[in-house]
Write an enzyme that holds these catalytic residues in place. Structure first.
Site, PDB file in Angstrom:
ATOM      1  N   ARG A  99      -0.642  14.628  12.006  1.00  0.00           N
ATOM      2  CA  ARG A  99      -0.402  14.344  10.762  1.00  0.00           C
ATOM      3  C   ARG A  99      -0.153  16.000   9.907  1.00  0.00           C
ATOM      4  NH1 ARG A  99      -1.526   9.198   9.235  1.00  0.00           N
ATOM      5  NH2 ARG A  99       0.220   9.107   7.945  1.00  0.00           N
ATOM      6  N   PRO A 100       0.818  16.713  10.702  1.00  0.00           N
ATOM      7  CA  PRO A 100       1.175  17.954  10.046  1.00  0.00           C
ATOM      8  C   PRO A 100       1.862  17.713   8.631  1.00  0.00           C
ATOM      9  CG  PRO A 100       2.498  17.717  11.714  1.00  0.00           C
ATOM     10  CD  PRO A 100       1.582  16.492  12.089  1.00  0.00           C
ATOM     11  N   ILE A 101       1.699  18.675   7.967  1.00  0.00           N
ATOM     12  CA  ILE A 101       2.478  18.793   6.597  1.00  0.00           C
ATOM     13  C   ILE A 101       3.446  19.913   6.362  1.00  0.00           C
ATOM     14  CG2 ILE A 101       0.423  17.560   5.283  1.00  0.00           C
ATOM     15  CD1 ILE A 101      -0.275  20.173   4.015  1.00  0.00           C
ATOM     16  N   ASP A 102       3.925  20.274   7.547  1.00  0.00           N
ATOM     17  CA  ASP A 102       4.944  21.558   7.336  1.00  0.00           C
ATOM     18  C   ASP A 102       6.150  21.237   6.844  1.00  0.00           C
ATOM     19  OD1 ASP A 102       5.196  19.806   9.914  1.00  0.00           O
ATOM     20  OD2 ASP A 102       6.962  21.054  10.472  1.00  0.00           O
ATOM     21  N   LEU A 103       6.552  19.663   6.865  1.00  0.00           N
ATOM     22  CA  LEU A 103       8.000  19.534   6.162  1.00  0.00           C
ATOM     23  C   LEU A 103       7.849  19.331   4.650  1.00  0.00           C
ATOM     24  CD1 LEU A 103       9.242  16.752   8.982  1.00  0.00           C
ATOM     25  CD2 LEU A 103       9.738  19.072   8.468  1.00  0.00           C
ATOM     26  N   LYS A 144       0.937  -1.294  -0.091  1.00  0.00           N
ATOM     27  CA  LYS A 144      -0.067   0.062   0.047  1.00  0.00           C
ATOM     28  C   LYS A 144       1.054   1.253  -0.012  1.00  0.00           C
ATOM     29  CE  LYS A 144      -1.820   1.790   3.916  1.00  0.00           C
ATOM     30  NZ  LYS A 144      -1.586   3.043   4.310  1.00  0.00           N
ATOM     31  N   ASN A 145       1.997   1.138   0.884  1.00  0.00           N
ATOM     32  CA  ASN A 145       2.635   2.564   1.179  1.00  0.00           C
ATOM     33  C   ASN A 145       3.555   2.723  -0.032  1.00  0.00           C
ATOM     34  OD1 ASN A 145       1.027   3.093   3.176  1.00  0.00           O
ATOM     35  ND2 ASN A 145       2.583   2.630   4.872  1.00  0.00           N
ATOM     36  N   ARG A 202      -8.746  -0.578   4.770  1.00  0.00           N
ATOM     37  CA  ARG A 202      -7.831   0.468   4.135  1.00  0.00           C
ATOM     38  C   ARG A 202      -6.251  -0.110   3.711  1.00  0.00           C
ATOM     39  NH1 ARG A 202      -6.416   5.011   7.695  1.00  0.00           N
ATOM     40  NH2 ARG A 202      -5.170   5.473   5.743  1.00  0.00           N
ATOM     41  N   CYS A 237      -5.427  12.351  11.642  1.00  0.00           N
ATOM     42  CA  CYS A 237      -6.254  10.963  11.394  1.00  0.00           C
ATOM     43  C   CYS A 237      -6.341  10.425  13.123  1.00  0.00           C
ATOM     44  CB  CYS A 237      -5.823  10.160  10.462  1.00  0.00           C
ATOM     45  SG  CYS A 237      -4.117   9.526  10.986  1.00  0.00           S
ATOM     46  N   ASP A 260       4.583   0.863  12.094  1.00  0.00           N
ATOM     47  CA  ASP A 260       3.285   0.273  11.570  1.00  0.00           C
ATOM     48  C   ASP A 260       3.236  -1.090  11.952  1.00  0.00           C
ATOM     49  OD1 ASP A 260       3.086   1.892   8.150  1.00  0.00           O
ATOM     50  OD2 ASP A 260       2.840   2.474  10.063  1.00  0.00           O
ATOM     51  N   ARG A 288      -6.075  11.242   3.443  1.00  0.00           N
ATOM     52  CA  ARG A 288      -4.889  11.798   3.907  1.00  0.00           C
ATOM     53  C   ARG A 288      -3.896  11.482   2.517  1.00  0.00           C
ATOM     54  NH1 ARG A 288      -2.376  13.931   6.818  1.00  0.00           N
ATOM     55  NH2 ARG A 288      -0.304  12.974   6.330  1.00  0.00           N
TER      56      ARG A 288
HETATM   57  C1  EPZ Z   1       3.901   7.097   5.950  1.00  0.00           C
HETATM   58  O1  EPZ Z   1       3.053   8.136   6.551  1.00  0.00           O
HETATM   59  C2  EPZ Z   1       3.179   5.886   5.863  1.00  0.00           C
HETATM   60  N1  EPZ Z   1       1.957   6.010   5.010  1.00  0.00           N
HETATM   61  C3  EPZ Z   1       2.603   5.592   7.234  1.00  0.00           C
HETATM   62  O2  EPZ Z   1       1.882   4.378   7.335  1.00  0.00           O
HETATM   63  C4  EPZ Z   1       3.544   5.391   8.155  1.00  0.00           C
HETATM   64  O3  EPZ Z   1       3.430   5.025   9.540  1.00  0.00           O
HETATM   65  C5  EPZ Z   1       4.816   6.689   8.136  1.00  0.00           C
HETATM   66  O4  EPZ Z   1       5.045   6.870   6.853  1.00  0.00           O
HETATM   67  C6  EPZ Z   1       6.106   6.204   8.871  1.00  0.00           C
HETATM   68  O5  EPZ Z   1       6.591   5.296   8.363  1.00  0.00           O
HETATM   69  C7  EPZ Z   1       2.037   6.048   3.713  1.00  0.00           C
HETATM   70  O6  EPZ Z   1       3.204   6.112   3.148  1.00  0.00           O
HETATM   71  C8  EPZ Z   1       0.693   6.247   3.017  1.00  0.00           C
HETATM   72  P1  EPZ Z   1       6.061  10.803   7.991  1.00  0.00           P
HETATM   73  P2  EPZ Z   1       3.764   9.461   6.785  1.00  0.00           P
HETATM   74  O7  EPZ Z   1       5.774  11.918   7.460  1.00  0.00           O
HETATM   75  O8  EPZ Z   1       4.420  10.155   5.262  1.00  0.00           O
HETATM   76  C9  EPZ Z   1       5.696  14.085  11.454  1.00  0.00           C
HETATM   77  C10 EPZ Z   1       0.057   2.815   7.558  1.00  0.00           C
HETATM   78  O9  EPZ Z   1      -0.469   2.344   8.494  1.00  0.00           O
HETATM   79  N2  EPZ Z   1       5.517  15.067  10.364  1.00  0.00           N
HETATM   80  O10 EPZ Z   1       7.129   9.812   8.008  1.00  0.00           O
HETATM   81  O11 EPZ Z   1       2.755  10.669   6.803  1.00  0.00           O
HETATM   82  C11 EPZ Z   1       4.427  13.226  11.627  1.00  0.00           C
HETATM   83  O12 EPZ Z   1       3.299  13.853  12.163  1.00  0.00           O
HETATM   84  C12 EPZ Z   1       0.551   4.424   7.597  1.00  0.00           C
HETATM   85  O13 EPZ Z   1       0.258   2.155   6.572  1.00  0.00           O
HETATM   86  C13 EPZ Z   1       5.756  16.177  10.538  1.00  0.00           C
HETATM   87  O14 EPZ Z   1       5.744  16.495  11.779  1.00  0.00           O
HETATM   88  O15 EPZ Z   1       4.745   9.462   7.655  1.00  0.00           O
HETATM   89  C14 EPZ Z   1       4.758  11.986  12.191  1.00  0.00           C
HETATM   90  O16 EPZ Z   1       4.762  12.062  13.726  1.00  0.00           O
HETATM   91  C15 EPZ Z   1       0.241   4.875   8.874  1.00  0.00           C
HETATM   92  N3  EPZ Z   1       5.562  17.063   9.579  1.00  0.00           N
HETATM   93  C16 EPZ Z   1       6.171  11.456  11.849  1.00  0.00           C
HETATM   94  O17 EPZ Z   1       6.660  12.985  11.167  1.00  0.00           O
HETATM   95  C17 EPZ Z   1       5.289  16.713   8.177  1.00  0.00           C
HETATM   96  O18 EPZ Z   1       5.393  17.628   7.420  1.00  0.00           O
HETATM   97  C18 EPZ Z   1       6.291  10.742  10.578  1.00  0.00           C
HETATM   98  O19 EPZ Z   1       5.613  11.037   9.719  1.00  0.00           O
HETATM   99  C19 EPZ Z   1       5.227  15.498   8.181  1.00  0.00           C
HETATM  100  C20 EPZ Z   1       5.235  14.342   9.020  1.00  0.00           C
END
Ligand code: EPZ
Length: 423
Positions: free
Chosen positions: A125-129, A26-27, A401, A120, A309, A96
């Site tokens: 799940r912020p997107i600042d990065l 999926k990911n 999902r 969620c 995960d 998302r």
């Molecule tokens: C991906 O989510 C996966 N989803 C998640 O899988 C997985 O848990 C996660 O990576 C970590 O491995 C998909 O690929 C679709 P991150 P993503 O950005 O990209 C913080 C599942 O169960 N953050 O690495 O959203 C965030 O809040 C799902 O299949 C910021 O602060 O993960 C989190 O605490 C769940 N600012 C941490 O970083 C940002 O701009 C990791 O998030 C982005 C993230």
């Protein structure tokens, strides 16, 4: 997918054994589907898993003007008619993974309008990065009451430094930079295997990306990308979940179409608990002991650390083992939603912030529980497989999902469970 409330009725006490083939990840598929709009030519994705999140991404691609159709060879996507750079509000909020389209839409059309995706079940799940990375490439992003107006008219290659190795932010920048003239470097990039798969996909379309899997990813922008036919990597989290199903029920399984290198951390933890595992080229074998020993501690980390995960599933296995294990969830701020239901099943788990202390019990008891997030729901199914009596897991649309017909897969491996419609 129907929307009636459905549940899994799990009859505990059966051993999970036998062989199962693991589907596409999926990911990996979600960012790859998003990246497919970087070319006007046809892209075919083989072994595309039948998941709610994948269906949602396909709906979003269609709303942008892409043609998507299932063919015998796989899922065909044509985005020659891509015209819409505005992500519909309701979609951005509800799904998302819509955020994965931001980079490719900017890469292709140089402008994009998206709504801030909501948080969620597992965190804000912020997107600042994501936004900081795109701004480093010259994207002008204005926030107008939660609507992000992105102008990529002056986009340029350059250096992007991620304060945290975010998977999604790394992927968005990779996709935005693929067609940008010049060299873009992503520093402190996420190293997950799904990122390597995205690199392979972009390069299969004629892109020039290297370094995925390390902290430095270098993208040489190209003028044009061409169509391709691509098979995504197998789903390491589905594989890990099935290994846990065998572990918690004292079973023995062989998983086909897996990459052992993606499962090193999970296999190490299951071995620490007393499971016997061995790998072949694209297969993994696990034989569990009657009673497992709790691992001493488990810390979730960005790859190659233990995957967040798999935290919930390993907690379920530990809850039914002998001894006490300590779990620290370092990645998401609210990923212990499964604890209360596991405790209702007789587990003995205490949570303090990001730390959960899991004291194994002799036997879990079946009861009515509710999935609160995707992986927590899977963990409740695992607990139900080992519990005495019957466990009704509600709200399984969250499980759908990320798992294609989980009940069918597990029943083929000896489980007694069925999908039921709840009144
Ligand atoms: C991906 O989510 C996966 N989803 C998640 O899988 C997985 O848990 C996660 O990576 C970590 O491995 C998909 O690929 C679709 P991150 P993503 O950005 O990209 C913080 C599942 O169960 N953050 O690495 O959203 C965030 O809040 C799902 O299949 C910021 O602060 O993960 C989190 O605490 C769940 N600012 C941490 O970083 C940002 O701009 C990791 O998030 C982005 C993230």
């Amino acid at each position: 997918m129907n929307n009636a409330m459905e549940g899994f009725m799990v009859h505990g006490g059966e051993c999970i054994q036998g062989t199962a083939r693991v589907e596409g990840a999926k990911n990996a598929v979600l960012p790859i589907l998003a990246a497919s709009i970087l070319t006007e030519e046809e892209v075919v994705i083989r072994d595309c898993p039948a998941l709610r999140d994948v269906q949602a991404m396909i709906s979003m691609l269609k709303m942008l003007g892409c043609q998507c159709e299932m063919r015998e060879g796989g899922l065909s996507i044509r985005s020659s008619a891509l015209h819409n750079w505005e992500m519909p509000d309701e979609i951005s909020k509800e799904i998302r993974s819509s955020i994965f389209l931001l980079g490719p839409i900017l890469g292709r059309l140089r402008k994009a309008t998206v709504t801030y995706p909501g948080g969620c079940e597992i965190g804000l799940r912020p997107i600042d990065l994501h936004l900081k990375g795109l701004r480093a490439l010259g994207v002008n992003i204005r926030d107008r009451q939660g609507i992000l107006l992105c102008d990529g008219g002056n986009m340029h290659a350059g250096d992007v430094y991620l304060d945290y190795p975010s998977v999604g932010a790394t992927e968005n920048v990779m996709m935005a930079a693929a067609l940008l003239p010049g060299t873009t470097c992503i520093h402190n990039a996420a190293r997950e295997p799904e990122i390597e798969d995205l690199e392979c996909f972009i390069n299969a379309m004629g892109g020039r990306v290297r370094g995925a899997g390390t902290q430095l990813i270098v993208i040489e922008g190209v003028k044009k990308l061409h169509g391709t036919c691509f098979t995504p990597m197998p789903d390491r989290i589905v594989a890990g979940t099935l290994l846990c199903a065998a572990a918690i029920t004292g079973g023995e399984v062989t998983l086909e179409n897996v990459r052992p290198r993606d499962l090193i951390a999970v296999e190490a933890k299951l071995a620490e608990m007393g499971c016997r595992l061995y790998d072949e080229k694209d297969r993994v074998h696990l034989k569990a002991r009657e009673t497992l020993q709790a691992f001493s501690s488990l810390q979730t980390q960005p790859h190659p650390g233990f995957p967040t995960d798999m935290q919930a599933q390993m907690m379920a296995v530990c809850a039914a083992a002998r001894g006490t294990g300590v779990i620290v969830e370092n990645v998401f701020e609210n990923r212990f939603g499964h604890v209360s239901d596991l405790n209702r099943m007789g587990a003995c788990i205490r949570v303090n912030g990001r730390v959960a202390v899991v004291q194994g019990v002799e036997k879990l008891r079946g009861c009515r529980v509710c999935a609160r997030d995707l992986r927590g729901g899977a963990a409740l199914v695992l607990a139900g497989l080992a519990a005495e009596g019957e466990t009704l897991v509600e709200n399984i649309r969250l499980i759908d999902r990320g798992y294609a017909s989980l009940e069918k897969t597990l029943c083929r491996m000896g489980a007694r469970m069925e999908r039921i419609t709840l009144s």
